[in-house]
Design a protein around this motif. Structure first.
Motif, PDB file in Angstrom:
ATOM      1  N   ARG A  57       0.506  -1.037   0.177  1.00  0.00           N
ATOM      2  CA  ARG A  57      -0.256   0.072   0.625  1.00  0.00           C
ATOM      3  C   ARG A  57       0.411   1.209  -0.027  1.00  0.00           C
ATOM      4  O   ARG A  57       0.192   2.746  -0.722  1.00  0.00           O
ATOM      5  CB  ARG A  57      -1.100   0.272   1.793  1.00  0.00           C
ATOM      6  N   THR A  59       1.245   1.908   2.797  1.00  0.00           N
ATOM      7  CA  THR A  59       1.612   2.664   3.996  1.00  0.00           C
ATOM      8  C   THR A  59       1.613   1.525   4.925  1.00  0.00           C
ATOM      9  O   THR A  59       0.931   0.207   4.386  1.00  0.00           O
ATOM     10  CB  THR A  59       0.497   3.424   4.577  1.00  0.00           C
ATOM     11  N   GLN A  61      -0.534   1.937   7.607  1.00  0.00           N
ATOM     12  CA  GLN A  61      -2.241   1.789   8.358  1.00  0.00           C
ATOM     13  C   GLN A  61      -2.292   2.144   9.805  1.00  0.00           C
ATOM     14  O   GLN A  61      -2.645   1.272  10.312  1.00  0.00           O
ATOM     15  CB  GLN A  61      -3.056   0.594   8.164  1.00  0.00           C
ATOM     16  N   PHE A  90      -6.932   2.817  10.702  1.00  0.00           N
ATOM     17  CA  PHE A  90      -5.514   2.604  11.488  1.00  0.00           C
ATOM     18  C   PHE A  90      -5.132   1.998  12.800  1.00  0.00           C
ATOM     19  O   PHE A  90      -6.787   1.753  13.888  1.00  0.00           O
ATOM     20  CB  PHE A  90      -5.139   3.947  11.429  1.00  0.00           C
ATOM     21  N   ASP A 117       3.116   5.006   9.927  1.00  0.00           N
ATOM     22  CA  ASP A 117       3.250   5.665   8.952  1.00  0.00           C
ATOM     23  C   ASP A 117       3.356   7.257   9.489  1.00  0.00           C
ATOM     24  O   ASP A 117       3.381   7.730   9.002  1.00  0.00           O
ATOM     25  CB  ASP A 117       2.326   5.929   8.727  1.00  0.00           C
ATOM     26  N   ARG A 308      -1.666  11.481   5.492  1.00  0.00           N
ATOM     27  CA  ARG A 308      -2.211  11.290   3.849  1.00  0.00           C
ATOM     28  C   ARG A 308      -1.638  12.683   3.055  1.00  0.00           C
ATOM     29  O   ARG A 308      -2.374  12.715   2.227  1.00  0.00           O
ATOM     30  CB  ARG A 308      -3.467  11.390   4.328  1.00  0.00           C
TER      31      ARG A 308
END
Length: 335
Positions: A57, A59, A61, A90, A117, A308
């Motif tokens: 991804r 990421t 999460q 998350f 992240d 993000r």
């Protein structure tokens, strides 16, 4: 060995790449293929690692959270963080800062492994330099309760100076003109802010707070209890106590009770934070509410915005304190 992505691919009759695409919702995949992969995952009990999913991804999460320890004082903040992150899909990885350099090395390994992240931080005493380096290297970081350090990265704080002023105004309104202030550690910016706001309001009323009436309780119940007992033994006259957190206020209440004084008739007491214990003291504690849950929610949302790359991400956030009046300053009404 545990179940692997290769096992899932073999059971479903597809490639490992297809399984990875299903796990990460990437690309157009035939619905029957998706169903086969999900059935194989269920039958085999496969649990993808956060790292494996994150690599695909871009990421994990996951959000890291560095706290001084797992003491009850942070419960409201942590719970609000967890609820906010879960709503956004998350998870949370907790790290403590109670082993000094060893904790710092462990944090460094987690960052190097890209285990999360972004990072939420509470009270990084002795680690601000390193936390700043992580931010400058590209890791999104948000500091909670910045102790008035005002770092070069986003933070969520409360109005400590105004909180001290609110305590002073309340005590003056009920006629208390000789306060004893039980402070937190002087190195903390919030201590200086709370004291400054309190002293300024008394000065505006034409009252100088006696320097002998400013004692350190170190944010601890026992230290505060001893400090207030010493003040009484030294013959210091005071009709109110402003304690810089609720455990400190509880220590002051105990020392006053032990001296045979009535609260609030003889001495009124105001704390700071409004943690759960403030409702359970005797009498229940008037305190300045530090909005713990709101700070946790705001910090989590602020960090996710930066993770993000949202153009609307705010640089920082300050949430106001408020006065909560209970029995330690309010006499019960007559029957």
């Amino acid at each position: 060995m545990g179940v692997t992505i290769a096992d899932v691919a073999a059971r479903a009759g597809v490639s490992k790449t297809t399984v990875s695409r299903v796990l990460n919702s990437k690309g157009e995949i035939n619905e029957n293929t998706v169903l086969k992969v999900r059935k194989a995952i269920s039958e085999l009990g496969y649990v993808p690692s956060a790292g494996a999913v994150g690599l695909a991804r871009g990421t994990t999460q996951m959000i890291g959270m560095l706290v001084p320890d797992l003491a009850w004082a942070w419960a409201g903040i942590v719970q609000a963080v967890i609820e906010t992150l879960e709503t956004e899909g998350f998870g949370l990885r907790m790290l403590t800062w109670n082993r000094g350099e060893e904790s710092l090395r462990r944090l460094g390994l987690q960052v190097a492994a890209k285990s999360f992240d972004g990072l939420l931080v509470i009270e990084p005493e002795g680690a601000m330099g390193y936390i700043t380096e992580l931010h400058e290297a590209g890791l999104p970081v948000v500091l909670i309760d910045d102790r008035f350090q005002r770092p070069g990265f986003p933070y969520v704080a409360t109005t400590n100076r105004e909180g001290g002023a609110q305590a002073a105004r309340h005590l003056l309104e009920i006629g208390r003109r000789r306060p004893l202030v039980v402070t937190g550690p002087e190195v903390f910016g919030c201590t200086r802010e709370r004291l400054g706001g309190f002293v300024d309001v008394y000065a505006q009323a034409g009252i100088e707070v006696d320097p002998r009436g400013i004692v350190c309780g170190d944010f601890q119940f026992d230290d505060s209890r001893s400090a207030v007992a010493r003040a009484l033994a030294d013959g210091l006259e005071f009709d109110a106590v402003f304690a810089h957190n609720d455990p400190t206020a509880a220590g002051a209440l105990t020392a006053l009770h032990e001296a045979g004084l009535s609260i609030p008739q003889d001495v009124a007491v105001v704390g700071f934070d409004d943690v759960e214990m403030a409702s359970y003291t005797y009498p229940a504690l008037t305190t300045i509410r530090q909005p713990m849950r709101e700070m946790g929610t705001a910090a989590a949302r602020l960090l996710l915005d930066h993770v993000r790359g949202s153009p609307q991400a705010a640089p920082s956030c300050i949430i106001p304190t408020s006065l909560v009046v209970r029995g330690s300053t309010l006499r019960p009404s007559p029957n």
